[in-house]
Design a protein around this motif. Sequence first.
Motif, PDB file in Angstrom:
ATOM      1  N   GLN A  64       0.819  -1.219   0.000  1.00 14.71           N
ATOM      2  CA  GLN A  64       0.000   0.000   0.000  1.00 14.71           C
ATOM      3  C   GLN A  64       0.844   1.257   0.000  1.00 14.71           C
ATOM      4  O   GLN A  64       0.486   2.247  -0.647  1.00 14.71           O
ATOM      5  CB  GLN A  64      -0.930  -0.001   1.207  1.00 14.71           C
ATOM      6  N   GLY A  65       1.977   1.232   0.737  1.00 16.60           N
ATOM      7  CA  GLY A  65       2.781   2.431   0.820  1.00 16.60           C
ATOM      8  C   GLY A  65       1.994   3.620   1.319  1.00 16.60           C
ATOM      9  O   GLY A  65       1.025   3.480   2.061  1.00 16.60           O
ATOM     10  N   LYS A  66       2.411   4.803   0.883  1.00 20.38           N
ATOM     11  CA  LYS A  66       1.735   6.030   1.295  1.00 20.38           C
ATOM     12  C   LYS A  66       1.342   6.910   0.116  1.00 20.38           C
ATOM     13  O   LYS A  66       0.865   8.029   0.318  1.00 20.38           O
ATOM     14  CB  LYS A  66       2.649   6.831   2.226  1.00 20.38           C
ATOM     15  N   SER A  67       1.531   6.408  -1.098  1.00 20.55           N
ATOM     16  CA  SER A  67       1.345   7.324  -2.242  1.00 20.55           C
ATOM     17  C   SER A  67       0.747   6.619  -3.456  1.00 20.55           C
ATOM     18  O   SER A  67       1.149   6.890  -4.592  1.00 20.55           O
ATOM     19  CB  SER A  67       2.685   7.952  -2.618  1.00 20.55           C
ATOM     20  N   ILE A  68      -0.231   5.750  -3.227  1.00 17.77           N
ATOM     21  CA  ILE A  68      -0.845   5.045  -4.358  1.00 17.77           C
ATOM     22  C   ILE A  68      -1.466   6.022  -5.346  1.00 17.77           C
ATOM     23  O   ILE A  68      -1.206   5.978  -6.553  1.00 17.77           O
ATOM     24  CB  ILE A  68      -1.908   4.038  -3.864  1.00 17.77           C
ATOM     25  N   MET A  69      -2.293   6.931  -4.850  1.00 18.44           N
ATOM     26  CA  MET A  69      -2.977   7.867  -5.749  1.00 18.44           C
ATOM     27  C   MET A  69      -1.995   8.807  -6.436  1.00 18.44           C
ATOM     28  O   MET A  69      -2.164   9.147  -7.611  1.00 18.44           O
ATOM     29  CB  MET A  69      -4.035   8.663  -4.980  1.00 18.44           C
ATOM     30  N   THR A  70      -0.957   9.214  -5.698  1.00 15.72           N
ATOM     31  CA  THR A  70       0.068  10.070  -6.311  1.00 15.72           C
ATOM     32  C   THR A  70       0.711   9.353  -7.487  1.00 15.72           C
ATOM     33  O   THR A  70       0.922   9.939  -8.559  1.00 15.72           O
ATOM     34  CB  THR A  70       1.142  10.447  -5.281  1.00 15.72           C
ATOM     35  N   CYS A  71       1.011   8.085  -7.296  1.00 18.21           N
ATOM     36  CA  CYS A  71       1.611   7.284  -8.362  1.00 18.21           C
ATOM     37  C   CYS A  71       0.660   7.136  -9.542  1.00 18.21           C
ATOM     38  O   CYS A  71       1.049   7.358 -10.701  1.00 18.21           O
ATOM     39  CB  CYS A  71       1.990   5.920  -7.797  1.00 18.21           C
ATOM     40  N   LEU A  72      -0.591   6.779  -9.257  1.00 19.90           N
ATOM     41  CA  LEU A  72      -1.555   6.511 -10.332  1.00 19.90           C
ATOM     42  C   LEU A  72      -1.932   7.758 -11.118  1.00 19.90           C
ATOM     43  O   LEU A  72      -2.368   7.666 -12.268  1.00 19.90           O
ATOM     44  CB  LEU A  72      -2.812   5.864  -9.745  1.00 19.90           C
ATOM     45  N   VAL A  73      -1.774   8.923 -10.499  1.00 15.00           N
ATOM     46  CA  VAL A  73      -2.043  10.174 -11.205  1.00 15.00           C
ATOM     47  C   VAL A  73      -0.783  10.700 -11.890  1.00 15.00           C
ATOM     48  O   VAL A  73      -0.831  11.179 -13.033  1.00 15.00           O
ATOM     49  CB  VAL A  73      -2.589  11.236 -10.227  1.00 15.00           C
ATOM     50  N   SER A  74       0.345  10.583 -11.230  1.00 13.87           N
ATOM     51  CA  SER A  74       1.572  11.214 -11.715  1.00 13.87           C
ATOM     52  C   SER A  74       2.108  10.567 -12.986  1.00 13.87           C
ATOM     53  O   SER A  74       2.514  11.271 -13.925  1.00 13.87           O
ATOM     54  CB  SER A  74       2.648  11.171 -10.629  1.00 13.87           C
ATOM     55  N   ILE A  75       2.140   9.248 -13.031  1.00 17.05           N
ATOM     56  CA  ILE A  75       2.710   8.589 -14.216  1.00 17.05           C
ATOM     57  C   ILE A  75       1.898   8.900 -15.481  1.00 17.05           C
ATOM     58  O   ILE A  75       2.480   9.281 -16.505  1.00 17.05           O
ATOM     59  CB  ILE A  75       2.858   7.075 -13.969  1.00 17.05           C
ATOM     60  N   PRO A  76       0.560   8.790 -15.463  1.00 13.73           N
ATOM     61  CA  PRO A  76      -0.183   9.208 -16.658  1.00 13.73           C
ATOM     62  C   PRO A  76       0.007  10.690 -16.997  1.00 13.73           C
ATOM     63  O   PRO A  76       0.100  11.043 -18.175  1.00 13.73           O
ATOM     64  CB  PRO A  76      -1.639   8.903 -16.283  1.00 13.73           C
ATOM     65  N   ALA A  77       0.054  11.552 -15.967  1.00 11.47           N
ATOM     66  CA  ALA A  77       0.231  12.981 -16.230  1.00 11.47           C
ATOM     67  C   ALA A  77       1.576  13.258 -16.893  1.00 11.47           C
ATOM     68  O   ALA A  77       1.667  14.049 -17.846  1.00 11.47           O
ATOM     69  CB  ALA A  77       0.110  13.770 -14.923  1.00 11.47           C
TER      70      ALA A  77
END
Length: 212
Positions: free
Chosen positions: A122-135
Amino acid sequence: MNTDDLIASLGADMTPVRPGLLTNGVMLGLASGAVLTVMLFAALWGVRSDPAAIYSDMALFAKTMLPLALGTMALPWMLAQARPAGQSRVRHALWALPAVLVLLVAATLIATPAPAWPMALQGKSIMTCLVSIPALSAPILAGLLVALRRGAPEHPMRCGMVAGLTAAGFAAAVYSLYCIENSPLFYGTWYTLAILCVAGVGAIAGRVTLKW
């Protein structure tokens, strides 16, 4: 007018395509998109506070090198797909990347106590990862799709998908310099999901923009 005369008249005004036109255009599109991606990264993300750790830990090094290898290896496959009946042996070598990732994940599971697995995943940045890479992928993918319009892909959707893999691979490598998650369980799951999402977007965009 007989058939030979018709063929001759149709070909009379054709201008030969310059050698390397497609490849040069794709490389220009890639470079332009990459510059925008790096500028976006510098403005909104930035490099993690301990960059030296990336080179001293194999799992962290792989977090950058695996997506970089994906982008590098998908590029010639994409160029082949942009031509009618184009083939590339590189697509077979791409299977080595998930194999390496599976080995890293397996080694992590062995080395990490079972109660710690959910936190590592889970870590602490799932949403950050899922948004950042596509962006971060968006400028590169856009540049590639514009350039690929010079080609004649037999399968536009597949060509767009491989363009998405190329863009997402390079973008994920850039994002990894910011990402604070160190476990292969995390990036093996969430980076992969983000990359596949970009590939899906590329496939849809390719179907629309690369038809001929």
